[in-house]
Motif scaffolding. Structure first.
Motif, PDB file in Angstrom:
ATOM      1  N   GLY A   1       2.569   0.055   4.774  1.00  0.00           N
ATOM      2  CA  GLY A   1       3.309   1.294   4.999  1.00  0.00           C
ATOM      3  C   GLY A   1       4.115   1.691   3.772  1.00  0.00           C
ATOM      4  N   LYS A   2       4.037   2.976   3.411  1.00  0.00           N
ATOM      5  CA  LYS A   2       4.755   3.456   2.225  1.00  0.00           C
ATOM      6  C   LYS A   2       6.258   3.572   2.477  1.00  0.00           C
ATOM      7  CE  LYS A   2       0.786   6.249   0.770  1.00  0.00           C
ATOM      8  NZ  LYS A   2       0.284   7.631   0.552  1.00  0.00           N
ATOM      9  N   TYR A   3       6.600   3.996   3.680  1.00  0.00           N
ATOM     10  CA  TYR A   3       8.018   4.203   4.005  1.00  0.00           C
ATOM     11  C   TYR A   3       8.187   4.205   5.516  1.00  0.00           C
ATOM     12  CZ  TYR A   3       6.161   8.965   4.406  1.00  0.00           C
ATOM     13  OH  TYR A   3       5.399  10.055   4.735  1.00  0.00           O
ATOM     14  N   PHE A   4       9.444   4.157   5.945  1.00  0.00           N
ATOM     15  CA  PHE A   4       9.748   4.188   7.376  1.00  0.00           C
ATOM     16  C   PHE A   4      11.077   4.898   7.577  1.00  0.00           C
ATOM     17  CE2 PHE A   4      11.911   0.518   5.737  1.00  0.00           C
ATOM     18  CZ  PHE A   4      13.046   0.336   6.524  1.00  0.00           C
ATOM     19  N   GLU A   5      11.355   5.259   8.816  1.00  0.00           N
ATOM     20  CA  GLU A   5      12.588   5.957   9.162  1.00  0.00           C
ATOM     21  C   GLU A   5      13.623   4.951   9.645  1.00  0.00           C
ATOM     22  OE1 GLU A   5      15.174   9.274   9.963  1.00  0.00           O
ATOM     23  OE2 GLU A   5      13.270   9.188   8.888  1.00  0.00           O
ATOM     24  N   ARG A   6      14.813   5.014   9.043  1.00  0.00           N
ATOM     25  CA  ARG A   6      15.933   4.214   9.542  1.00  0.00           C
ATOM     26  C   ARG A   6      17.133   5.134   9.737  1.00  0.00           C
ATOM     27  NH1 ARG A   6      17.388   0.556   4.148  1.00  0.00           N
ATOM     28  NH2 ARG A   6      18.473   2.216   2.995  1.00  0.00           N
ATOM     29  N   GLY A   7      18.257   4.594  10.138  1.00  0.00           N
ATOM     30  CA  GLY A   7      19.394   5.431  10.506  1.00  0.00           C
ATOM     31  C   GLY A   7      19.867   6.389   9.436  1.00  0.00           C
ATOM     32  N   ASP A   8      19.770   5.996   8.166  1.00  0.00           N
ATOM     33  CA  ASP A   8      20.281   6.846   7.092  1.00  0.00           C
ATOM     34  C   ASP A   8      19.186   7.636   6.384  1.00  0.00           C
ATOM     35  OD1 ASP A   8      19.056   4.706   5.893  1.00  0.00           O
ATOM     36  OD2 ASP A   8      20.646   4.335   4.427  1.00  0.00           O
ATOM     37  N   GLY A   9      17.978   7.661   6.946  1.00  0.00           N
ATOM     38  CA  GLY A   9      16.883   8.420   6.363  1.00  0.00           C
ATOM     39  C   GLY A   9      15.682   7.558   6.039  1.00  0.00           C
ATOM     40  N   LEU A  10      14.739   8.094   5.238  1.00  0.00           N
ATOM     41  CA  LEU A  10      13.542   7.349   4.880  1.00  0.00           C
ATOM     42  C   LEU A  10      13.883   6.212   3.911  1.00  0.00           C
ATOM     43  CD1 LEU A  10      10.900  10.183   4.333  1.00  0.00           C
ATOM     44  CD2 LEU A  10      11.246   8.762   6.356  1.00  0.00           C
ATOM     45  N   ALA A  11      13.129   5.111   4.032  1.00  0.00           N
ATOM     46  CA  ALA A  11      13.320   3.954   3.156  1.00  0.00           C
ATOM     47  C   ALA A  11      11.955   3.378   2.794  1.00  0.00           C
ATOM     48  CB  ALA A  11      14.176   2.891   3.848  1.00  0.00           C
ATOM     49  N   LEU A  12      11.861   2.732   1.641  1.00  0.00           N
ATOM     50  CA  LEU A  12      10.603   2.142   1.205  1.00  0.00           C
ATOM     51  C   LEU A  12      10.116   1.081   2.187  1.00  0.00           C
ATOM     52  CD1 LEU A  12      11.134   1.592  -2.636  1.00  0.00           C
ATOM     53  CD2 LEU A  12       9.511   3.172  -1.564  1.00  0.00           C
ATOM     54  N   GLY A  13       8.812   1.115   2.475  1.00  0.00           N
ATOM     55  CA  GLY A  13       8.181   0.070   3.267  1.00  0.00           C
ATOM     56  C   GLY A  13       7.644  -1.026   2.358  1.00  0.00           C
ATOM     57  N   PRO A  14       6.879  -1.972   2.902  1.00  0.00           N
ATOM     58  CA  PRO A  14       6.338  -3.059   2.081  1.00  0.00           C
ATOM     59  C   PRO A  14       5.177  -2.631   1.184  1.00  0.00           C
ATOM     60  CG  PRO A  14       5.590  -3.286   4.330  1.00  0.00           C
ATOM     61  CD  PRO A  14       6.596  -2.157   4.334  1.00  0.00           C
ATOM     62  N   GLY A  15       4.544  -1.492   1.480  1.00  0.00           N
ATOM     63  CA  GLY A  15       3.363  -1.073   0.738  1.00  0.00           C
ATOM     64  C   GLY A  15       3.538  -1.013  -0.769  1.00  0.00           C
ATOM     65  N   PRO A  16       4.615  -0.406  -1.271  1.00  0.00           N
ATOM     66  CA  PRO A  16       4.787  -0.354  -2.721  1.00  0.00           C
ATOM     67  C   PRO A  16       4.890  -1.731  -3.377  1.00  0.00           C
ATOM     68  CG  PRO A  16       6.188   1.274  -1.657  1.00  0.00           C
ATOM     69  CD  PRO A  16       5.619   0.412  -0.578  1.00  0.00           C
ATOM     70  N   PHE A  17       5.448  -2.693  -2.682  1.00  0.00           N
ATOM     71  CA  PHE A  17       5.597  -4.043  -3.236  1.00  0.00           C
ATOM     72  C   PHE A  17       4.273  -4.810  -3.173  1.00  0.00           C
ATOM     73  CE2 PHE A  17       9.623  -2.486  -1.624  1.00  0.00           C
ATOM     74  CZ  PHE A  17      10.431  -2.618  -2.743  1.00  0.00           C
ATOM     75  N   VAL A  18       3.498  -4.573  -2.111  1.00  0.00           N
ATOM     76  CA  VAL A  18       2.155  -5.140  -2.041  1.00  0.00           C
ATOM     77  C   VAL A  18       1.312  -4.579  -3.184  1.00  0.00           C
ATOM     78  CG1 VAL A  18       0.027  -5.274  -0.690  1.00  0.00           C
ATOM     79  CG2 VAL A  18       2.241  -5.493   0.453  1.00  0.00           C
ATOM     80  N   ALA A  19       1.420  -3.263  -3.409  1.00  0.00           N
ATOM     81  CA  ALA A  19       0.647  -2.624  -4.474  1.00  0.00           C
ATOM     82  C   ALA A  19       1.013  -3.201  -5.844  1.00  0.00           C
ATOM     83  CB  ALA A  19       0.882  -1.117  -4.455  1.00  0.00           C
ATOM     84  N   ALA A  20       2.291  -3.506  -6.051  1.00  0.00           N
ATOM     85  CA  ALA A  20       2.715  -4.093  -7.325  1.00  0.00           C
ATOM     86  C   ALA A  20       2.066  -5.454  -7.537  1.00  0.00           C
ATOM     87  CB  ALA A  20       4.238  -4.213  -7.361  1.00  0.00           C
ATOM     88  N   LEU A  21       2.024  -6.281  -6.486  1.00  0.00           N
ATOM     89  CA  LEU A  21       1.398  -7.601  -6.591  1.00  0.00           C
ATOM     90  C   LEU A  21      -0.110  -7.472  -6.794  1.00  0.00           C
ATOM     91  CD1 LEU A  21       3.393  -9.530  -3.836  1.00  0.00           C
ATOM     92  CD2 LEU A  21       3.522  -9.890  -6.320  1.00  0.00           C
ATOM     93  N   GLU A  22      -0.737  -6.530  -6.112  1.00  0.00           N
ATOM     94  CA  GLU A  22      -2.175  -6.302  -6.303  1.00  0.00           C
ATOM     95  C   GLU A  22      -2.467  -5.953  -7.765  1.00  0.00           C
ATOM     96  OE1 GLU A  22      -4.238  -4.563  -2.328  1.00  0.00           O
ATOM     97  OE2 GLU A  22      -2.785  -3.225  -3.261  1.00  0.00           O
ATOM     98  N   TYR A  23      -1.687  -5.051  -8.293  1.00  0.00           N
ATOM     99  CA  TYR A  23      -1.901  -4.579  -9.658  1.00  0.00           C
ATOM    100  C   TYR A  23      -1.680  -5.707 -10.666  1.00  0.00           C
ATOM    101  CZ  TYR A  23      -1.089  -1.969 -13.985  1.00  0.00           C
ATOM    102  OH  TYR A  23      -1.144  -1.501 -15.280  1.00  0.00           O
TER     103      TYR A  23
END
Length: 288
Positions: free
Chosen positions: A159-181
């Motif tokens: 997931g790229k992002y998710f909704e939390r109380g203070d707005g959108l926040a980064l999901g795990p997807g960007p960090f997975v993509a960094a490790l893949e790269y």
């Protein structure tokens, strides 16, 4: 006369013949500990009509027991066998292959992996663990992946992002993509939108009993996915053979409807919220 919503116009195509429902949690049924409008009553109606369902979630910060407690705090009647999480799918993947994982997970999520050997790891499992997404920890994971040809990178979801109380926040997807790269390895995704994840959720319904009106096994094409993530919930479900309803709650944003129409076509639609999606489904079942 009330305007016809997109959901009502396409009710026959999307809801006709549906025998089981997969329901996303965060952003669809609830946000934090608060149920979305009408969701508690809607789930009660679904249960009262005998429509089998599973809660399907990519949430990786909490164990299944924690998720169950959150649902109950929000006012929902929920049983442990009704929760089908990507964490449990990840544990199954690790156990089946005899992997020893380095867990980039919260302490609560790590409860799902109790009893799994973790010494001299040969795999990295990534969920949503904000406190672990720092340079030193990600470098440790990178070195493991880069240093072993047989090392597995397991993404509970991307997931790229998710909704939390203070707005959108980064999901795990960007960090997975960094490790893949960095490690030149492709991650295995075990949660939504993996077809295997949807299939295992439907199989768990079959194992627990069939539609009260039909004793034959439930097919993927007879299942409806309801969620707030256009990619992982709805498009993923439709591409796996299910029907899909995108709700305008949680992480839903302007433009998601157009993305859904382009990617999922006639087997999907949009509803204001979970409650409307359930009303449309029950209306279709009453007037087949």
């Amino acid at each position: 006369m009330a305007a016809v919503t997109p959901a009502r116009a396409l009710a026959a195509d999307v809801f006709g013949g549906v025998r089981a429902v997969l329901i996303d949690l965060s952003g669809t049924l609830h946000i934090g500990d608060t149920a979305t409008e009408g969701a508690v009553d809607a789930l009660h109606k679904l249960r009262a009509e005998g429509v089998p369902f599973r809660f399907v979630t990519n949430t990786t910060k909490e164990s299944s027991q924690s998720l169950l407690s959150r649902l109950r705090r929000a006012g929902f009647l929920a049983e442990s066998h009704e929760v089908h999480s990507s964490l449990s799918a990840a544990r199954h993947f690790v156990e089946e292959r005899g992997l020893r994982p380095l867990l980039l997970l919260t302490d609560s999520a790590k409860e799902e992996f109790a009893g799994i050997p973790q010494e001299t790891p040969n795999a990295v499992v990534v969920g949503l663990a904000p406190e672990l997404f720092h340079y030193a920890q990600l470098t440790e994971a990178f070195r493991l992946l880069k240093g072993r040809d047989d090392a597995h990178l397991v993404a509970i979801h991307k997931g790229k992002y998710f909704e939390r109380g203070d707005g959108l926040a980064l999901g795990p997807g960007p960090f997975v993509a960094a490790l893949e790269y960095a490690a030149s390895k492709e991650a295995v995704v075990v949660g939504k939108p993996s077809r295997q994840f949807f299939l295992s959720a439907v199989q768990s319904i079959t194992a627990g009993g069939f539609d009260s009106r039909d004793a034959t096994p439930i097919e993927l094409s007879q299942c409806l996915m309801i969620g707030d993530d256009v990619t992982d919930d709805v498009v993923g479900a439709v591409k796996s053979g299910l029907r899909g309803v995108l709700v305008r709650t949680g992480k839903f944003r302007s433009g998601d409807e157009q993305a859904l129409s382009a990617a999922a076509g006639e087997r999907s639609t949009v509803a204001e919220n979970f409650a409307e999606a359930v009303d449309l489904l029950l209306q279709a079942r009453a007037d087949p």
